[in-house]
Motif scaffolding. Sequence first.
Motif, PDB file in Angstrom:
ATOM      1  N   ILE A 231      -9.428   6.973  43.287  1.00  0.00           N
ATOM      2  CA  ILE A 231      -8.319   6.140  42.792  1.00  0.00           C
ATOM      3  C   ILE A 231      -8.783   4.693  42.673  1.00  0.00           C
ATOM      4  CG2 ILE A 231      -6.053   5.192  43.395  1.00  0.00           C
ATOM      5  CD1 ILE A 231      -5.461   7.919  44.746  1.00  0.00           C
ATOM      6  N   GLU A 232      -9.482   4.216  43.682  1.00  0.00           N
ATOM      7  CA  GLU A 232      -9.986   2.845  43.655  1.00  0.00           C
ATOM      8  C   GLU A 232     -10.988   2.657  42.518  1.00  0.00           C
ATOM      9  OE1 GLU A 232     -10.774  -1.091  44.476  1.00  0.00           O
ATOM     10  OE2 GLU A 232      -9.111   0.186  45.140  1.00  0.00           O
ATOM     11  N   PHE A 233     -11.833   3.666  42.270  1.00  0.00           N
ATOM     12  CA  PHE A 233     -12.801   3.602  41.177  1.00  0.00           C
ATOM     13  C   PHE A 233     -12.092   3.444  39.831  1.00  0.00           C
ATOM     14  CE2 PHE A 233     -14.598   6.255  37.776  1.00  0.00           C
ATOM     15  CZ  PHE A 233     -15.720   5.510  37.457  1.00  0.00           C
ATOM     16  N   TYR A 234     -11.096   4.300  39.569  1.00  0.00           N
ATOM     17  CA  TYR A 234     -10.378   4.223  38.296  1.00  0.00           C
ATOM     18  C   TYR A 234      -9.601   2.904  38.189  1.00  0.00           C
ATOM     19  CZ  TYR A 234     -11.424   9.001  36.853  1.00  0.00           C
ATOM     20  OH  TYR A 234     -12.068  10.139  36.434  1.00  0.00           O
ATOM     21  N   SER A 235      -9.060   2.456  39.296  1.00  0.00           N
ATOM     22  CA  SER A 235      -8.341   1.184  39.295  1.00  0.00           C
ATOM     23  C   SER A 235      -9.269   0.040  38.916  1.00  0.00           C
ATOM     24  CB  SER A 235      -7.734   0.930  40.684  1.00  0.00           C
ATOM     25  OG  SER A 235      -7.190  -0.364  40.766  1.00  0.00           O
ATOM     26  N   ARG A 236     -10.460   0.055  39.500  1.00  0.00           N
ATOM     27  CA  ARG A 236     -11.431  -1.012  39.236  1.00  0.00           C
ATOM     28  C   ARG A 236     -11.899  -1.011  37.781  1.00  0.00           C
ATOM     29  NH1 ARG A 236     -14.618   0.526  42.872  1.00  0.00           N
ATOM     30  NH2 ARG A 236     -16.269   1.405  41.578  1.00  0.00           N
TER      31      ARG A 236
END
Length: 684
Positions: A231-236
């Motif tokens: 989730i953090e990867f896609y958010s970034r």
Amino acid sequence: MIESGKLDDARKFHARMRSGGVLFGAVLESVLINALMRSGRSSEAFLVFGGMNDRNVVTWTSMISGCVHNGRPEMAFPLLVEMMESGVPPNDFSFNSTLQACAAMSALGQGMQVHSLVIRSGLEDDTRIGNCLIDFYSRCGSVDEPVLVFDSIPDPDVVSFTSLISGFCKNRLFDSAAGAFVDLIRCGVNPNEHTIATILMACHHLLGKQIHGYMIKAGVQRNLYASSALIEFYSRNDCYSEAWEVFSKLEETKSVVTWSSMISCCLRDGREEDALRVFYEMISSETQPNEYTFATLIGACGNHTDLLPLGRQLHGSTIKLGFSSDSRICNALITMYARNSAIKDSETLFDKSATPDVVSWSGVISGYFQNGFPERSVSFLCRMHRRGLTPNEYGFSSAISSCGNLSLLDQGRQLHSLALKTGCDLNLCVGNALISMYSKCGCVDAAKSAFDAMAARDTASWNSLIHGYAHAGRGTEALQVFDEMRNPAVPDGTTFVAVLSACSHAGHADRALEHLKTMQRRHGVAPSAAHYACAVDALGRSGKLLEAARVIGEMPFEADCLAWKTLLAACRRHGSVELGELAARRVMEMEPKDSASYVLLSNLHAARGEWEEVRRMRRMMEDRGVRKEAAWSWIEVGNQVHAFVSTDKSHPSTEVIYRRLEELNAQMREEGYAPALVPSAYEW
């Protein structure tokens, strides 16, 4: 007793038996030491350890490991040395614990000595020790050593690869981290959730998508740890829909980390309402938010004034849950209140903080500057420095900008010197603040020096320098800087305000009109009211009053008060009564309580000797209740700012000041200077 959880009884029994002369032996006392260390009672463990007559490798290792887990890593290496001096050779667990302690302290020298001892002990092929060495060197900032250690491991496992990937990420070697992950797959080693979470911190978008596909095939997509990282990867990478899809598929298995990651993703994508909805769903699912969740949401409330009431509610929740003393939450609250003009609340939180850190101080310093208290901003930074804390770039930029607003040149130079000593002068926002400060203090050459010293520049850097030259009346140099700017940087609306102002000061009215007409076509910047006012000013200064009036009439939107006031000032300068009266009427219609239009028109009549019109303007002001506020000037003498108005006699040294003025006036008259006096019927 220890196995049944009765540690206090075991401790008392041990003390009683020892006082009676009973010797338990190294094995039993090592078990007691280990239990005390695991319970956080390291001081009692040291007492037991100190009373032991016989200590084996387990005893020493329990002490070393216990010191690491209880936040006393500085004790680990001396214990290892004492262990070897006592004739007990360390084992792999002893070395691993000591390396963890060295990593926690970034003690590179001590860790290298431990590495040497590992080789001398013949344990260099041990995979677990190799993994600890990779982690140790990486956390100490070493780049080559982790690779050398990894290459020396005969059969690296998934922990070895994960440690290496993590080390690369810690040292921002993201391409190397991605390469190590590819090597892991090629070697047939299956990555675990920690490997996946680590590489997702570093990989580019395409590799991240491929890793997501691998997670689906390997059946680890719903692993909470790995999914939170995804989730953090896609958010970034600005992929909100993909992050939401991963989050939605977790269904009932969401953790506080997962919820918090999704909230952060919503906020990063500018979806405040979605973030709040996710937060309410989190509460409804009976998942208690943690410190990170609150700090993230409170930070978002600081970016929107209408969210201040919610921020106050979150503040209340942190108090109820016992999180109010957490430094991240405290700093987020300080910043939130400051950004929402609640500077008193920000001050109160800071004063209640037991150990405010650099972020806390910088939040208040920036808050004072943002809320129009530049004197407090500068004073607070000085107070912070006296406490032995080094300001960060946000504190420096706010305090230096405050010096510019106050024209505190000497103080600004001192802060510049301090920024040089700490290395913050190379920071972009500090460099921009220095350019602005020197420009506002009239030291444009110093502003240019600060500009030239910057390693990187953005549009604000160029804008500040152009504004500096323009306000100093050096319009030609300002335009030269603009010509240089257009290659590396992209001009914006603020740039063209500065450029048009420079044209005005340099007497280039035609060039100002050209920029006004072409700025949207060439640079994609639509002219605003401020740009038109600058063009009117340029034409007005050149005496082209009718052209200036035509620019106002051709504006694609209704002219604001600034444009008409600028035209009125030009009419006052060139004595155009008819056009001046038209401009004054329009200003009075828009802002009937603004004294500037009355005063400018009155002075225009006074310059022509039309005293009846001057008196009429004065009566009009009195009838409408319009008052002209006295304009303030200030001067810095001996690091102290002295403010004054016309005919001011409030200063303690008034007699000395006026006596000196009389002497200067007399000297000017003796040398033949005759001031150009414009008669006025009234003292404004």
